[in-house]
Design a protein around this motif. Structure first.
Motif, mmCIF file in Angstrom:
data_model
loop_
_atom_site.group_PDB
_atom_site.id
_atom_site.type_symbol
_atom_site.label_atom_id
_atom_site.label_comp_id
_atom_site.label_asym_id
_atom_site.label_seq_id
_atom_site.Cartn_x
_atom_site.Cartn_y
_atom_site.Cartn_z
ATOM 1 N N PRO A 166 55.081 50.537 43.932
ATOM 2 C CA PRO A 166 54.829 50.344 42.507
ATOM 3 C C PRO A 166 53.331 50.222 42.205
ATOM 4 N N TRP A 167 52.907 50.847 41.126
ATOM 5 C CA TRP A 167 51.491 50.855 40.711
ATOM 6 C C TRP A 167 50.575 51.255 41.882
ATOM 7 N N SER A 168 51.112 52.056 42.794
ATOM 8 C CA SER A 168 50.356 52.541 43.954
ATOM 9 C C SER A 168 49.857 51.403 44.850
ATOM 10 N N ALA A 169 50.328 50.180 44.603
ATOM 11 C CA ALA A 169 49.823 48.995 45.332
ATOM 12 C C ALA A 169 48.289 49.008 45.348
ATOM 13 N N ASP A 170 47.723 49.226 44.160
ATOM 14 C CA ASP A 170 46.265 49.376 44.089
ATOM 15 C C ASP A 170 45.571 48.051 43.770
ATOM 16 N N TYR A 171 44.372 48.142 43.228
ATOM 17 C CA TYR A 171 43.634 46.936 42.839
ATOM 18 C C TYR A 171 43.516 46.905 41.328
ATOM 19 N N HIS A 172 44.505 46.368 40.649
ATOM 20 C CA HIS A 172 44.378 46.170 39.205
ATOM 21 C C HIS A 172 43.370 45.052 38.980
ATOM 22 N N ILE A 173 42.346 45.364 38.169
ATOM 23 C CA ILE A 173 41.291 44.360 37.972
ATOM 24 C C ILE A 173 41.315 43.788 36.561
ATOM 25 N N ASN A 174 42.504 43.812 35.927
ATOM 26 C CA ASN A 174 42.596 43.154 34.621
ATOM 27 C C ASN A 174 43.387 41.853 34.700
ATOM 28 N N ILE A 175 43.662 41.377 35.879
ATOM 29 C CA ILE A 175 44.216 40.048 36.184
ATOM 30 C C ILE A 175 44.613 39.970 37.649
ATOM 31 N N ASN A 176 45.236 41.046 38.191
ATOM 32 C CA ASN A 176 45.998 40.920 39.423
ATOM 33 C C ASN A 176 45.160 40.610 40.655
ATOM 34 N N ILE A 177 44.098 41.384 40.884
ATOM 35 C CA ILE A 177 43.333 41.104 42.112
ATOM 36 C C ILE A 177 42.580 39.790 41.969
ATOM 37 N N GLN A 178 42.157 39.478 40.765
ATOM 38 C CA GLN A 178 41.477 38.192 40.571
ATOM 39 C C GLN A 178 42.428 37.055 40.949
ATOM 40 N N MET A 179 43.672 37.162 40.471
ATOM 41 C CA MET A 179 44.653 36.109 40.775
ATOM 42 C C MET A 179 44.872 35.988 42.284
ATOM 43 N N ASN A 180 44.860 37.132 42.979
ATOM 44 C CA ASN A 180 45.007 37.081 44.439
ATOM 45 C C ASN A 180 44.007 36.113 45.064
ATOM 46 N N TYR A 181 42.829 36.046 44.459
ATOM 47 C CA TYR A 181 41.764 35.263 45.086
ATOM 48 C C TYR A 181 41.539 33.895 44.443
ATOM 49 N N TRP A 182 42.357 33.517 43.476
ATOM 50 C CA TRP A 182 42.216 32.160 42.913
ATOM 51 C C TRP A 182 42.371 31.059 43.960
ATOM 52 N N PRO A 183 43.278 31.193 44.925
ATOM 53 C CA PRO A 183 43.402 30.077 45.881
ATOM 54 C C PRO A 183 42.333 30.057 46.971
ATOM 55 N N ALA A 184 41.538 31.110 47.083
ATOM 56 C CA ALA A 184 40.682 31.234 48.275
ATOM 57 C C ALA A 184 39.773 30.018 48.475
ATOM 58 N N GLU A 185 38.997 29.663 47.472
ATOM 59 C CA GLU A 185 38.031 28.575 47.676
ATOM 60 C C GLU A 185 38.724 27.213 47.703
ATOM 61 N N PHE A 212 37.108 40.709 48.955
ATOM 62 C CA PHE A 212 37.012 41.013 47.524
ATOM 63 C C PHE A 212 35.539 41.058 47.097
ATOM 64 N N LEU A 213 34.752 40.108 47.571
ATOM 65 C CA LEU A 213 33.361 40.018 47.145
ATOM 66 C C LEU A 213 32.546 41.217 47.661
ATOM 67 N N THR A 214 32.786 41.620 48.877
ATOM 68 C CA THR A 214 32.047 42.779 49.405
ATOM 69 C C THR A 214 32.570 44.086 48.770
ATOM 70 N N PHE A 215 33.843 44.075 48.402
ATOM 71 C CA PHE A 215 34.416 45.236 47.703
ATOM 72 C C PHE A 215 33.682 45.469 46.381
ATOM 73 N N LEU A 216 33.357 44.382 45.686
ATOM 74 C CA LEU A 216 32.656 44.512 44.399
ATOM 75 C C LEU A 216 31.287 45.150 44.601
ATOM 76 N N ASP A 217 30.656 44.769 45.687
ATOM 77 C CA ASP A 217 29.362 45.363 46.013
ATOM 78 C C ASP A 217 29.536 46.867 46.265
ATOM 79 N N ALA A 218 30.610 47.200 46.983
ATOM 80 C CA ALA A 218 30.867 48.611 47.299
ATOM 81 C C ALA A 218 31.188 49.424 46.045
ATOM 82 N N LEU A 219 31.699 48.780 45.011
ATOM 83 C CA LEU A 219 32.029 49.486 43.761
ATOM 84 C C LEU A 219 30.780 49.880 42.969
#
Ligand code: FUC
Length: 777
Positions: free
Chosen positions: A374-393, A404-411
């Motif tokens: 579903p949704w190509s299991a991609d990186y939706h950046i209008n909530i979904n990937i951000q939510m993935n990383y809410w618990p990290a810190e 995620f942080l290095t991915f943003l640099d790569a973008l």
């Protein structure tokens, strides 16, 4: 049968089981119930019952069948497609026209123009895919099977299947090792020579090439009919005793005492020679014996997992299989230990799907079946990937934030290009979604795609990581440059609203919501959706703070400061709710899953009790109304609502929504469901539970801000607050009993519990213990 009556029947059966069988079970099991295990008394009948293992990159879903074991495999970079440019070349010229139409209230015309002139044409479809299946065939089974159990131990990250066939006990252990970059499967039996089975690799589509090489099977494919990565999976069969027969494309074992299977996989995503890489990894893993592989895997995993300990109370339900507990919960049972398990499962999933050096966790982490998730299991950046990383810190998994942080640099290179080619401005922009091919252009329909805030929102994570770690080198080298370019885009993007003279963002949407225009048409695009301004305020504020930390870019900072004074403010509507758009439009779908205009409450920090009680009140009305209209119906939406209520310091409402998530949006294997499975809700709820117990976004550490009555007694140890504090909390009778604060950086620390506040001057590396009245002990 009607679903409700089916539920009631299951509940009755469970009750019967509890009443009649429980004493027997409890007697047999003298030890404490399995706090940190997901377990089942039957093999998985479908994917949503299978158990996930992963090392951040290489994963498997364990089905645990008796006649056939299916391990559905994933490797994080198995993607079809390739990098592509697809900015609509007419976008730039039409930007002022679309803006003018929107300012004039001509929503339908603006949408049509944006559809034609601003959406790109993404010709090459790209999607994440399964790596394939490792199948073990034990059949035909002629003996009676008894004592079946399938479990996932969150303490060791090892999945296990045990059963008896006649008088022989069989055990399978499965884990994915990060130190050895291999999936390890160990099969043993209680009697020598009792193991006999066939081993196969396969991949849907039947295009994979299979080869045998001695005791190894190699499966390779250039995925997406040659449009994607070249992948390989390689399994080695190491047996103790018995015989081995390699024929065709599979290997068969007879009369073995024990067997270890090692599987490695690689792709050329990063330009590697995938064949050499998988072969090298396999040869290296094969040099270690099973016990050494397992020991190293557990040691590696536990250095992360063991940092946090949560206890919310003990219930007898913990003696029962996980799926039965979930059904009991759906029927009204209260099971705080299941919440505890769900919480630690969230942490387990992050450790298992996001490791430094790898790709970020996608919509399904790394676990996805088939060729078209579903949704190509991609990186939706209008909530979904951000939510993935809410618990990290907050849950002490800061390292897992890095992909995620290095991915943003790569973008950035593509994001820079899109800002220039699509809008003619400097800075970086990304829209609603992206993938490992790092595209930032927009495509599809404006109602979800015309939203240039993907990079700006994601950049919040860069600053948050700094707030928790205060790692200056990281801020200077990675975070600040990305934040600065994203802020630069926003600064150039905003335009003056001719009426109010305020700066607004647009054309844009309030993610994926719609409203009704005066003539009853459904519209989406506006000038100035509230969320954009909240995100921009957050990003500009963070960039200003970062530039001060680094003592850099004073002129740019002043420019941002000036913009902030002119940015359209958050407004409260005539009905007391936060306005989602600049006008009080009638919502087309009042229970919509996105509650974007509460970004400032969470994950933002602009709406706090201390500073904006009136906005807190309006935020509450906003959520209450959404919920009264059927809101929270997707897993991730419900998880966000838990975080909102935690920030509103309403423990009961947060808890009710947590229960609703478990009751309505959780699959038997505890995966979150949209539906279908989407991992963001797991991560969002894990973050939300932490926010219920401790918050640190408002310049102080607030203890137990949203403790529900249902959690009278408990503890959480090892969670992290901004400023570099590790917090151990204990409570009793619904009240704080003791808190220990370990100062990792030596910052001063303001602690709040209810109306009591103390400030600690701390020394780096020292711990401070306070009692329930915040008196230092
Ligand atoms: C967002 C949501 C959908 C879904 C998708 C993957 O666009 O609006 O509900 O979660 O991402």
């Amino acid at each position: 049968m009607h679903l409700q009556s089916l539920h009631n029947l299951r509940f009755l059966l469970l009750l019967l089981f509890l009443l009649i069988l429980y004493p027997a079970v409890a007697q047999e099991k003298q030890q404490a119930p399995d706090d940190l295990k997901l377990w089942f008394s039957h093999p998985a009948t479908n994917w949503n019952e299978a158990l996930p293992v992963g090392n951040g990159r290489l994963g498997a879903m364990v089905f645990g069948g008796v006649a056939t074991e299916r391990l559905q495999l994933n490797e994080e970079s198995v993607w079809t497609g390739k990098p592509a440019d697809f900015v609509n070349p007419e976008a730039r010229a039409n930007l002022p026209k679309v803006r003018a139409l929107l300012f004039a209230g001509k929503y339908a015309e603006a949408r049509d123009l944006a559809q034609e002139k601003m959406m790109g044409d993404k010709k090459i479809h790209s999607t994440y895919q399964t790596l394939g299946d490792l199948q073990l065939d034990f059949g035909p089974i002629t003996k009676d099977i008894t004592g079946y159990r399938r479990e996932l131990d969150l303490e060791t990250a090892v999945a296990k299947v045990t059963y008896r066939a006649g008088d022989v006990s069989f055990t399978r252990e499965i884990f994915s090792s990060a130190p050895d970059q291999a999936l390890v499967v160990r099969l043993t039996a209680s009697k020598p020579g009792a193991l006999a089975f066939g081993i196969n690799l396969s991949r849907p589509g039947n295009k994979a090439k299979l080869e045998l090489a001695g005791d190894e099977i190699i499966m390779s494919e250039h995925v997406g009919d040659g449009t994607g990565v070249r992948m390989v999976a390689r399994v080695k069969v190491l047996q103790e005793g018995g015989t081995k027969d390699a024929a065709g494309e599979s290997i068969r074992i007879e009369d073995a005492d024990a067997v270890t299977l090692l599987l490695t996989a690689a792709t050329d995503y990063k330009g590697n020679d995938q064949l050499a890489m998988a072969a090298t990894q396999l040869a290296a893993a094969a040099k270690k014996d099973y016990e050494a592989l397992k020991k190293d895997h557990i040691a590696d995993y536990q250095q992360y997992f063991k940092r946090v300990d949560l206890h919310l109370g003990t219930t007898d339900a913990a003696y029962f299989p996980t799926d039965a507990r979930l059904v009991a919960m759906q029927n009204g049972n209260i099971d705080p230990q299941l919440v505890q398990l769900y919480y630690q499962f969230g942490r387990y999933l992050l450790i298992s799907s996001s490791r430094p050096g790898g790709l970020p966790a996608n919509l399904q982490g790394i676990w996805a079946d088939g060729l078209t998730p579903p949704w190509s299991a991609d990186y939706h950046i209008n909530i979904n990937i951000q939510m993935n990383y809410w618990p990290a810190e907050v849950t002490n998994l800061s390292e897992m934030h890095m992909p995620f942080l290095t991915f943003l640099d790569a973008l950035r290179p593509d994001a820079r290009k899109t800002a220039r080619d699509m809008y003619g401005i400097k800075g970086t922009v990304a829209h609603f979604t992206t993938d490992p091919w790092l595209f930032t252009e927009t495509y599809g329909e404006p109602r979800w795609a015309m939203w240039p805030m993907g990079m700006a929102w994601s950049a919040q994570h860069l600053w948050e990581h700094y707030l928790f770690t205060e790692d200056k080198a990281y801020l200077k080298e990675l975070a600040y440059p990305v934040m600065k370019e994203a802020a630069e885009f926003c600064a150039n993007w905003l335009v003056e609203n001719p009426e109010t003279k305020q700066l607004v963002s647009g054309p844009s949407i309030s993610p994926e919501n719609t409203f009704k225009t005066e003539d009853g048409e459904v519209a989406t695009m506006v000038m100035g959706p509230t969320m954009d301004h909240m995100i921009i305020r957050d990003l500009l504020g963070n960039t200003i703070a970062a530039s001060k930390e680094l003592n850099k870019d004073a002129a740019f900072r002043r420019r941002l400061e000036k913009i902030l004074t002119r940015l359209a403010p958050t407004r409260i509507g005539s009905d007391g709710r936060i306005m989602e758009w600049t006008e009080e439009f009638e919502e087309n779908e009042p229970g919509h899953r996105h509650i974007s205009h509460l970004f400032a409450l969470h994950p933002g920090r602009q709406i706090t009790k201390q500073q904006h009680p009136e906005l807190m009140e309006a935020a509450r009305k906003t959520i209450d109304y959404r919920l009264s209209q059927g809101g929270g119906h997707t897993g991730w939406s419900r998880a966000w609502i838990i975080n909102f209520f935690a920030r509103l310091q309403d423990g009961e409402a947060a808890h009710d929504n947590l229960l609703a998530l478990l009751r309505k949006s959780t699959l038997p294997n505890l995966f979150d469901t949209h539906p279908p499975f989407q991992i963001d809700g797991n991560f969002g709820a894990t973050a939300g539970i932490t926010e219920m117990l401790m918050q640190s976004h408002a310049g102080e550490i607030q203890l137990l801000p949203a403790l529900p009555a249902g959690w009278q007694q408990g503890h959480i140890h090892g969670i992290v607050a901004r400023g570099g504090f590790e917090v151990d909390l204990n409570w009793e009778a619904g009240k704080l009993k003791q808190v220990k604060v370990l100062s990792k950086l030596g910052n001063p620390c303001q602690v709040r519990y209810g109306d009591q506040v103390v400030t600690l001057q701390t020394e780096k590396g020292k711990s401070y213990v306070l009692d329930g009245n915040l008196k230092q002990l």
